[in-house]
Scaffold this active site. Structure first.
Site, PDB file in Angstrom:
ATOM      1  N   SER A  76       0.797  -1.231   0.000  1.00 27.37           N
ATOM      2  CA  SER A  76       0.000   0.000   0.000  1.00 27.37           C
ATOM      3  C   SER A  76       0.830   1.281   0.000  1.00 27.37           C
ATOM      4  O   SER A  76       0.266   2.378  -0.059  1.00 27.37           O
ATOM      5  CB  SER A  76      -0.957   0.019   1.192  1.00 27.37           C
ATOM      6  OG  SER A  76      -2.028  -0.870   0.973  1.00 27.37           O
ATOM      7  N   LYS A  79       0.014   3.753  -2.666  1.00 29.27           N
ATOM      8  CA  LYS A  79      -1.003   4.805  -2.567  1.00 29.27           C
ATOM      9  C   LYS A  79      -0.394   6.194  -2.357  1.00 29.27           C
ATOM     10  O   LYS A  79      -1.093   7.203  -2.506  1.00 29.27           O
ATOM     11  CB  LYS A  79      -1.986   4.473  -1.449  1.00 29.27           C
ATOM     12  CG  LYS A  79      -2.774   3.189  -1.703  1.00 29.27           C
ATOM     13  CD  LYS A  79      -3.804   2.934  -0.623  1.00 29.27           C
ATOM     14  CE  LYS A  79      -4.610   1.682  -0.901  1.00 29.27           C
ATOM     15  NZ  LYS A  79      -3.939   0.445  -0.477  1.00 29.27           N
ATOM     16  N   SER A 136      -6.282   3.632   3.945  1.00 32.15           N
ATOM     17  CA  SER A 136      -5.632   2.797   2.938  1.00 32.15           C
ATOM     18  C   SER A 136      -6.647   2.025   2.109  1.00 32.15           C
ATOM     19  O   SER A 136      -6.453   0.850   1.774  1.00 32.15           O
ATOM     20  CB  SER A 136      -4.639   1.819   3.600  1.00 32.15           C
ATOM     21  OG  SER A 136      -3.736   1.312   2.650  1.00 32.15           O
ATOM     22  N   LYS A 238       2.901   6.712   5.307  1.00 33.85           N
ATOM     23  CA  LYS A 238       2.038   5.609   4.876  1.00 33.85           C
ATOM     24  C   LYS A 238       2.634   4.259   5.262  1.00 33.85           C
ATOM     25  O   LYS A 238       3.848   4.067   5.228  1.00 33.85           O
ATOM     26  CB  LYS A 238       1.859   5.675   3.355  1.00 33.85           C
ATOM     27  CG  LYS A 238       0.835   4.737   2.778  1.00 33.85           C
ATOM     28  CD  LYS A 238      -0.576   5.231   3.086  1.00 33.85           C
ATOM     29  CE  LYS A 238      -1.621   4.215   2.623  1.00 33.85           C
ATOM     30  NZ  LYS A 238      -1.634   2.988   3.468  1.00 33.85           N
TER      31      LYS A 238
END
Length: 398
Positions: A76, A79, A136, A238
């Site tokens: 992720s 992202k 997320s 993140k």
């Protein structure tokens, strides 16, 4: 006798002109030093991770790295690029935070972590951006990709174009979510570069990355970056996790005016990625510092310019010069100016005049263009002729 008097008078005139010219010759500073005290720096920590990197967010200087250019599954962390593309389009005026985004069946059915948007509904882009960064949400990422580019595959093309523009040489995207694919990969170095652009290019959106919780449709989800609770200096960015990628974290923290970015990929657990990140950050803040050496437009010298309306040219830098150095080593920091022996008008503001070289203990750290900070137009015919005489006389006495 008359001829003798004229000869004496001519010699006196030449002497006066020489003395005048010598008084006008400039004295040029060629080096600058900053006092300080040195300190010893130990070896960087070794982490229980596949790859890691620590970068100064202001200067882009890499302080610590291990296999940082290896292409790995980013999970992720992908992202970050998805959100960056949205911020890029917002900045260009192609999107608005209040835009209503339609949720397709494809977006609704996307597996993995979710924001829990409903098929057939419309969701404000601002909500989706929060859902991508904080929750997320894979569903939110696909919905945004389809809204921006028409399809997720087309959006991935945009992601790769941006990656190339930012110099991310070991990265390739095939989706907006980070769901596993053998052709979907990124390096720690590239992710740090991307994070630096997120922070510096669009600071008006960066506060989202520090939000601890996001609620949509009465479903509250916590930010998976546990460092936001452990230490107030952390404000992003993140997390990521898949079986192939392991537990990953891109983090940023700011202390005493210095901002660092860390990337840790391939750890064994959520706690491990946080602990290994803290090791990197503690090392960076303890043993390095960021200094502002010169401000944008600061004059560093005023050398003689020949044949111009004025006799001196203001020379400096057209950018703020920041450097990352070992903490306490600024006594070994120096700067030298390299310029041509003769500068002639006309000169336009921004023209390159020479080079500023910054060294630390005889090692060159950075070379920066020296530019004219002002226009100097060509002088009158009389002024140019006088300067020719002055240069001739100055050269005669060299």
């Amino acid at each position: 006798m008359r001829e003798s008097l004229l000869s004496v008078g001519s010699r006196r005139l030449v002497v006066l002109l020489v003395l005048l010219c010598l008084s006008l010759l400039p004295v040029t500073a060629t080096s600058q030093e900053v006092p300080g005290a040195q300190t010893l720096i130990p070896s960087p920590p070794q982490l229980n991770a596949s790859s890691w990197l620590l970068m100064d967010a202001d200067t882009g200087e890499v302080l610590v790295e291990h296999d940082a250019d290896e292409s790995l599954p980013p999970a992720s962390l992908t992202k970050l690029m998805t959100a960056y593309l949205v911020e890029h389009e917002l900045n260009r005026g192609n999107l608005g935070l209040d835009d209503q985004v339609s949720v397709s069946e494809n977006a609704w059915r996307t597996g993995g972590s979710r924001m829990f948007i409903q098929e057939g509904s419309t969701v404000p882009l601002q909500e989706l951006l929060h859902g991508i960064i904080i929750a997320s949400g894979n569903d939110a990422s696909v919905a945004v990709a389809e809204h921006v580019a028409g399809s997720e595959a087309a959006f991935a093309e945009l992601m790769n174009q941006q990656a190339e523009r930012l110099g991310m040489e070991n990265t390739h995207f095939v989706n907006s979510t980070g769901l596993p694919d053998p052709d979907h990969y990124a390096s720690a170095h590239d992710l740090a570069t991307l994070s630096r652009h997120i922070i510096n290019d669009y600071p008006e959106h960066y506060a989202i990355y520090a939000e601890r919780e996001f609620t949509y449709n009465d479903i509250a989800q916590s930010n998976r970056n546990s460092l936001l609770w452990r230490d107030s200096s952390y404000d992003g960015l993140k997390t990521g996790h898949t079986e192939a990628a392991g537990y990953c974290l891109v983090a940023s923290a700011k202390r005493d005016g210095m901002r660092l970015i860390s990337v840790v990929m391939g750890t064994d657990s959520e706690d491990a990625r946080a602990q290994e990140t803290q090791k990197l950050m503690s090392y960076g803040f303890r043993f390095f510092e960021t200094l502002t050496l010169y401000d944008e437009g600061e004059e560093l010298d005023a050398p003689r310019i020949w044949g111009g309306e004025s006799d001196q040219l203001s020379v400096g830098v057209d950018q703020r010069i920041r450097m990352t150095i070992p903490r306490g080593s600024d006594d070994s920091l120096s700067a030298s100016l390299s310029m041509p022996e003769s500068i002639e008008a006309p000169v336009a503001q921004g023209d390159r005049i020479g080079t500023l070289e910054i060294t630390l203990a005889d090692e060159t750290l950075k070379e920066v263009p020296l530019v004219a900070l002002e226009d100097v137009d060509e002088g009158s015919l009389f002024k140019r002729l006088m300067d020719m005489v002055k240069r001739f006389i100055a050269g005669f006495f060299d």
